[in-house]
Design a protein around this motif. Structure first.
Motif, PDB file in Angstrom:
ATOM      1  N   ASP A 217      38.740  40.381  41.178  1.00  0.00           N
ATOM      2  CA  ASP A 217      38.711  40.884  39.802  1.00  0.00           C
ATOM      3  C   ASP A 217      40.128  40.968  39.244  1.00  0.00           C
ATOM      4  O   ASP A 217      40.368  41.597  38.225  1.00  0.00           O
ATOM      5  CB  ASP A 217      38.020  42.249  39.735  1.00  0.00           C
ATOM      6  CG  ASP A 217      38.685  43.282  40.644  1.00  0.00           C
ATOM      7  OD1 ASP A 217      39.728  42.964  41.280  1.00  0.00           O
ATOM      8  OD2 ASP A 217      38.169  44.409  40.732  1.00  0.00           O
ATOM      9  N   ASP A 218      41.068  40.295  39.939  1.00  0.00           N
ATOM     10  CA  ASP A 218      42.470  40.279  39.522  1.00  0.00           C
ATOM     11  C   ASP A 218      42.748  38.973  38.770  1.00  0.00           C
ATOM     12  O   ASP A 218      42.686  37.886  39.352  1.00  0.00           O
ATOM     13  CB  ASP A 218      43.369  40.390  40.751  1.00  0.00           C
ATOM     14  CG  ASP A 218      44.841  40.553  40.397  1.00  0.00           C
ATOM     15  OD1 ASP A 218      45.214  40.221  39.245  1.00  0.00           O
ATOM     16  OD2 ASP A 218      45.617  40.974  41.270  1.00  0.00           O
ATOM     17  N   ARG A 219      43.034  39.063  37.504  1.00  0.00           N
ATOM     18  CA  ARG A 219      43.237  37.865  36.687  1.00  0.00           C
ATOM     19  C   ARG A 219      44.419  37.034  37.172  1.00  0.00           C
ATOM     20  O   ARG A 219      44.446  35.817  36.985  1.00  0.00           O
ATOM     21  CB  ARG A 219      43.397  38.224  35.227  1.00  0.00           C
ATOM     22  CG  ARG A 219      44.640  39.020  34.910  1.00  0.00           C
ATOM     23  CD  ARG A 219      44.877  39.230  33.411  1.00  0.00           C
ATOM     24  NE  ARG A 219      43.689  39.686  32.705  1.00  0.00           N
ATOM     25  CZ  ARG A 219      43.003  38.912  31.874  1.00  0.00           C
ATOM     26  NH1 ARG A 219      43.373  37.649  31.676  1.00  0.00           N
ATOM     27  NH2 ARG A 219      41.952  39.389  31.243  1.00  0.00           N
ATOM     28  N   THR A 220      45.416  37.665  37.782  1.00  0.00           N
ATOM     29  CA  THR A 220      46.586  36.924  38.249  1.00  0.00           C
ATOM     30  C   THR A 220      46.316  36.152  39.543  1.00  0.00           C
ATOM     31  O   THR A 220      47.147  35.362  39.980  1.00  0.00           O
ATOM     32  CB  THR A 220      47.761  37.887  38.476  1.00  0.00           C
ATOM     33  OG1 THR A 220      47.447  38.799  39.527  1.00  0.00           O
ATOM     34  CG2 THR A 220      48.099  38.637  37.212  1.00  0.00           C
ATOM     35  N   LYS A 221      45.173  36.416  40.171  1.00  0.00           N
ATOM     36  CA  LYS A 221      44.804  35.713  41.407  1.00  0.00           C
ATOM     37  C   LYS A 221      43.567  34.819  41.217  1.00  0.00           C
ATOM     38  O   LYS A 221      43.051  34.275  42.177  1.00  0.00           O
ATOM     39  CB  LYS A 221      44.530  36.721  42.522  1.00  0.00           C
ATOM     40  CG  LYS A 221      45.752  37.539  42.918  1.00  0.00           C
ATOM     41  CD  LYS A 221      45.414  38.510  44.030  1.00  0.00           C
ATOM     42  CE  LYS A 221      46.631  39.337  44.435  1.00  0.00           C
ATOM     43  NZ  LYS A 221      46.301  40.300  45.525  1.00  0.00           N
ATOM     44  N   ALA A 222      43.121  34.716  39.975  1.00  0.00           N
ATOM     45  CA  ALA A 222      41.893  33.964  39.685  1.00  0.00           C
ATOM     46  C   ALA A 222      42.173  32.463  39.641  1.00  0.00           C
ATOM     47  O   ALA A 222      42.987  32.000  38.845  1.00  0.00           O
ATOM     48  CB  ALA A 222      41.308  34.424  38.356  1.00  0.00           C
ATOM     49  N   TYR A 223      41.463  31.696  40.502  1.00  0.00           N
ATOM     50  CA  TYR A 223      41.645  30.245  40.557  1.00  0.00           C
ATOM     51  C   TYR A 223      40.374  29.455  40.268  1.00  0.00           C
ATOM     52  O   TYR A 223      40.456  28.272  39.966  1.00  0.00           O
ATOM     53  CB  TYR A 223      42.175  29.835  41.940  1.00  0.00           C
ATOM     54  CG  TYR A 223      43.671  29.957  42.055  1.00  0.00           C
ATOM     55  CD1 TYR A 223      44.504  28.874  41.808  1.00  0.00           C
ATOM     56  CD2 TYR A 223      44.270  31.174  42.410  1.00  0.00           C
ATOM     57  CE1 TYR A 223      45.883  28.994  41.902  1.00  0.00           C
ATOM     58  CE2 TYR A 223      45.640  31.298  42.509  1.00  0.00           C
ATOM     59  CZ  TYR A 223      46.454  30.208  42.255  1.00  0.00           C
ATOM     60  OH  TYR A 223      47.814  30.323  42.356  1.00  0.00           O
ATOM     61  N   GLY A 224      39.214  30.096  40.381  1.00  0.00           N
ATOM     62  CA  GLY A 224      37.985  29.345  40.175  1.00  0.00           C
ATOM     63  C   GLY A 224      36.851  30.213  39.679  1.00  0.00           C
ATOM     64  O   GLY A 224      36.888  31.443  39.793  1.00  0.00           O
ATOM     65  N   VAL A 225      35.855  29.556  39.118  1.00  0.00           N
ATOM     66  CA  VAL A 225      34.664  30.227  38.618  1.00  0.00           C
ATOM     67  C   VAL A 225      33.453  29.663  39.344  1.00  0.00           C
ATOM     68  O   VAL A 225      33.280  28.432  39.414  1.00  0.00           O
ATOM     69  CB  VAL A 225      34.506  30.029  37.098  1.00  0.00           C
ATOM     70  CG1 VAL A 225      33.189  30.629  36.609  1.00  0.00           C
ATOM     71  CG2 VAL A 225      35.677  30.640  36.351  1.00  0.00           C
ATOM     72  N   VAL A 226      32.613  30.540  39.871  1.00  0.00           N
ATOM     73  CA  VAL A 226      31.411  30.104  40.580  1.00  0.00           C
ATOM     74  C   VAL A 226      30.341  29.720  39.557  1.00  0.00           C
ATOM     75  O   VAL A 226      29.937  30.540  38.725  1.00  0.00           O
ATOM     76  CB  VAL A 226      30.880  31.207  41.511  1.00  0.00           C
ATOM     77  CG1 VAL A 226      29.596  30.735  42.198  1.00  0.00           C
ATOM     78  CG2 VAL A 226      31.934  31.583  42.548  1.00  0.00           C
ATOM     79  N   VAL A 227      29.902  28.462  39.625  1.00  0.00           N
ATOM     80  CA  VAL A 227      28.887  27.961  38.705  1.00  0.00           C
ATOM     81  C   VAL A 227      27.580  27.808  39.464  1.00  0.00           C
ATOM     82  O   VAL A 227      27.525  27.165  40.517  1.00  0.00           O
ATOM     83  CB  VAL A 227      29.301  26.598  38.112  1.00  0.00           C
ATOM     84  CG1 VAL A 227      28.311  26.156  37.047  1.00  0.00           C
ATOM     85  CG2 VAL A 227      30.704  26.670  37.543  1.00  0.00           C
TER      86      VAL A 227
END
Length: 271
Positions: A217-227
């Motif tokens: 839930d950390d925007r600075t560590k976000a690399y992908g989105v589960v589709v």
């Protein structure tokens, strides 16, 4: 004596007519034939072109058809083929606006084809040729760069080349392969691509993963989105796709490709 006269007569004839050992003399017609053969031109030691030029006019075309025409036909076919290839490359080439690549998901090839067709249909006002959308699904990437089942090298070199050429804009993989792609430096953080509102919506929905493929839930560590069917109506309605996959963004320094990557994300997750 008579014997002497006969010998003198034979000697006198020796210079005028050829005589066979049996004593048979050639008649005038045979002598003419022998003379013609003796005077015939020998073509065996000269080139075909020289022979062609020296032939009488009525013999030139049959000789040309036999010795030159097949080779010329082959040359014409080869030149025509090369010309068609050059025309295709120079004048019928289509520049892609987005490059989408599925990693280690070859078994879902038909599904990604369906996804491409759906996106092309939804973008019909902007897309004039489906070749502008480049979707690939044959790439295999491993941690050590080798495929254990075959002992061959994986597609790491191709991956790096496409990323360097800005042809790798959107990637799909399983959550387990996110860390491999992140380590190769071919994906970037979501906050570099998505709007703040889009990223907040994804974080709130609990579908964001970090650089190792773990929920975050950390925007600075976000690399992908589960589709998946839960997060995307398009994904649910498209036949042949895996139950879920992680969407990531690659090289988007080109503004046109960045815009199309954002459009593809909206198509998949905001409809």
């Amino acid at each position: 004596s008579n014997a002497g006269n006969e010998n003198m007569a034979d000697k006198g004839n020796a210079g005028n007519e050829p005589e066979l050992k049996s004593g048979y003399r050639l008649d005038d017609r045979q002598n003419e034939a022998v003379a013609a053969l003796a005077g015939a031109k020998n073509y065996g030691t000269q080139s075909k072109w020289a022979t062609f030029k020296s032939l009488p006019a009525h013999e030139k075309w049959p000789y040309f058809a036999q010795h030159f025409l097949p080779g010329i036909a082959v040359i014409v076919v080869v030149v025509a083929f090369m010309g068609a290839m050059a025309w295709q490359m120079l004048f019928n080439r289509v520049d892609t606006v987005i490059g989408v690549q599925a990693i280690n998901l070859q078994q879902y090839s038909a599904g990604f084809d369906n996804l491409k067709n759906g996106f092309a249909k939804a973008s019909d006002k902007q897309i004039k040729d489906e070749r502008e959308l480049e979707f690939g699904d044959t790439m295999t990437i491993t941690k050590d760069g080798a495929v254990k089942s075959t002992g061959m090298m994986d597609d790491s070199a191709k991956l790096a080349a496409m990323a360097s050429a800005k042809e790798l804009n959107v990637l799909f993989s399983s959550a387990n392969d996110v860390s491999v792609l992140n380590q190769r430096g071919v994906v970037q953080r979501l906050d570099k691509v998505l709007t703040r509102e889009e990223l907040d919506d994804a974080l709130q929905a609990g579908i964001v993963v970090d650089g190792k493929g773990r929920p975050t839930d950390d925007r600075t560590k976000a690399y992908g989105v589960v589709v998946s069917a839960d997060s995307s109506r398009i994904w649910e309605e498209t036949e042949g796709l895996p139950d879920e996959a992680v969407l990531m963004f690659g090289n988007l320094q080109d503004q046109q490709r960045a815009d199309w990557a954002a459009r593809f994300y909206d198509y998949l997750l905001t409809q």
